[in-house]
Design an enzyme around this catalytic site. Structure first.
Site, PDB file in Angstrom:
ATOM      1  CB  CYS A 165      22.525  -1.766  17.645  1.00  0.00           C
ATOM      2  SG  CYS A 165      22.624  -2.075  19.418  1.00  0.00           S
ATOM      3  CB  THR A 166      17.769  -3.548  16.964  1.00  0.00           C
ATOM      4  OG1 THR A 166      18.223  -3.574  15.621  1.00  0.00           O
ATOM      5  CG2 THR A 166      16.254  -3.684  16.982  1.00  0.00           C
TER       6      THR A 166
END
Length: 319
Positions: A181-182
């Site tokens: 994810c980020t």
């Protein structure tokens, strides 16, 4: 030229008194001219803040005076524009909303993989690589070969995981899984969920996409496109250099040059992604907010109602 320091951080830690932390923390941020969002819950803290470097560091020092947050880690980035125009401290049920009771990353979580080792892992054909982000984030960039769950919110991921054919082959053997994810926070929960469901070989990218882009040079990278971020930068590339995307102030989705050139794009009002799903009365309201924002900008004032912040930040530090 004034530069703004952005700091993103999260920590899963028991904070039974989280509601009592709100007021003094907000006071500290305001006193140091720091803006952004801090989420507090019994399970921990999640935040992205920005401001003058001395102010941001003062807030971080304040947080670390709490023994439970003494080892709080953060990521830094610089911006020529103010990423946020308001300071909000919010009390939440979860610091990143997945909606599955009993999932605690402090008890069990996937194996962390450093950016330098990530390419080898996702290059293994026996590993199922899953992008845990929302569809509009995946749409502007992801890792080569990653599976896109095509979800509109992180809370939709558990249902997708329960039904994904790649995770439930006919053989019944649970595969190796790599998630990203980020910034890392969403994978803390998603890998914890899979571990709780009996998946033994679950991995996630330590520090998230942002750490990978900061660490791995473009010529060695398996990343394709840009990485969406929840602030005024909108997107970043390798070296965390701001990308070329703009943000639709109506639906908060990233826009490329083709979107901006579309006849359906009207600054602050609509874009090709939301024009057909918003009513005329909504467009009229957005048009008035945009007008007020442009007037305030011309007077070199800040108009809060049309600020560039996302209406919701589902995963501030973990994006």
């Amino acid at each position: 030229m004034t530069e703004f320091l952005t700091a993103a951080f999260y920590k899963f830690v028991e904070l039974p008194d989280f509601a009592q932390l709100k007021a003094p923390l907000l006071t500290c941020c305001e006193a140091n001219d720091v803006k952004g969002t801090i989420l507090l819950a019994t399970e921990g803290i999640n935040s992205t803040i920005a401001g003058p470097a001395v102010g941001v560091h003062a807030v971080l020092a304040y947080l670390r005076r709490d023994p439970r947050l003494a080892d709080l880690q953060h990521k830094e980035a610089w911006s020529a524009k103010a990423p946020f125009y308001r300071m909000k401290v919010r009390l939440k049920r979860e610091i990143v909303t997945m909606g599955v009771p009993g999932i605690d990353p402090n008890l069990v979580v996937g194996t962390y993989v450093k950016p330098q080792d990530w390419n080898a892992l996702i290059g293994d054909p026996d590993v199922v690589v899953i992008d845990t982000r929302n569809d509009y984030e995946v749409g502007i960039g992801t890792f080569a070969g990653a599976v896109n769950p095509d979800i509109q919110s992180f809370a939709m991921l558990p249902q997708w995981l329960a039904q994904a054919p790649a995770l439930h082959p006919a053989t019944g053997k649970k595969p190796k899984v790599a998630m990203f994810c980020t910034g890392g926070i969403r994978c803390e929960k998603s890998t914890a969920l899979l571990r709780a469901q009996g998946f033994d070989e679950v991995f996630h990218l330590e520090g998230g996409i942002l750490k990978y882009l900061e660490t791995i040079p473009p010529e060695q990278s398996l990343w394709q496109g840009q990485c969406f971020v929840f602030d005024e930068r909108v997107s970043v590339g390798h070296g965390l250099i701001p990308g070329q995307h703009d943000l639709c102030r109506a639906c908060r989705q990233p826009l490329d040059d083709a979107d901006l050139a579309s006849p359906l794009f009207e600054a602050g009002v609509s874009c090709p992604k939301c024009h057909a799903i918003t009513r005329d009365i909504q467009k009229d309201g957005a048009r008035e907010r945009q007008r007020q924002w442009e007037l305030a900008k011309a007077r070199q004032q800040v108009h809060i109602g049309a600020s560039p912040e996302p209406k919701a930040m589902p995963a501030t530090a973990g994006r």
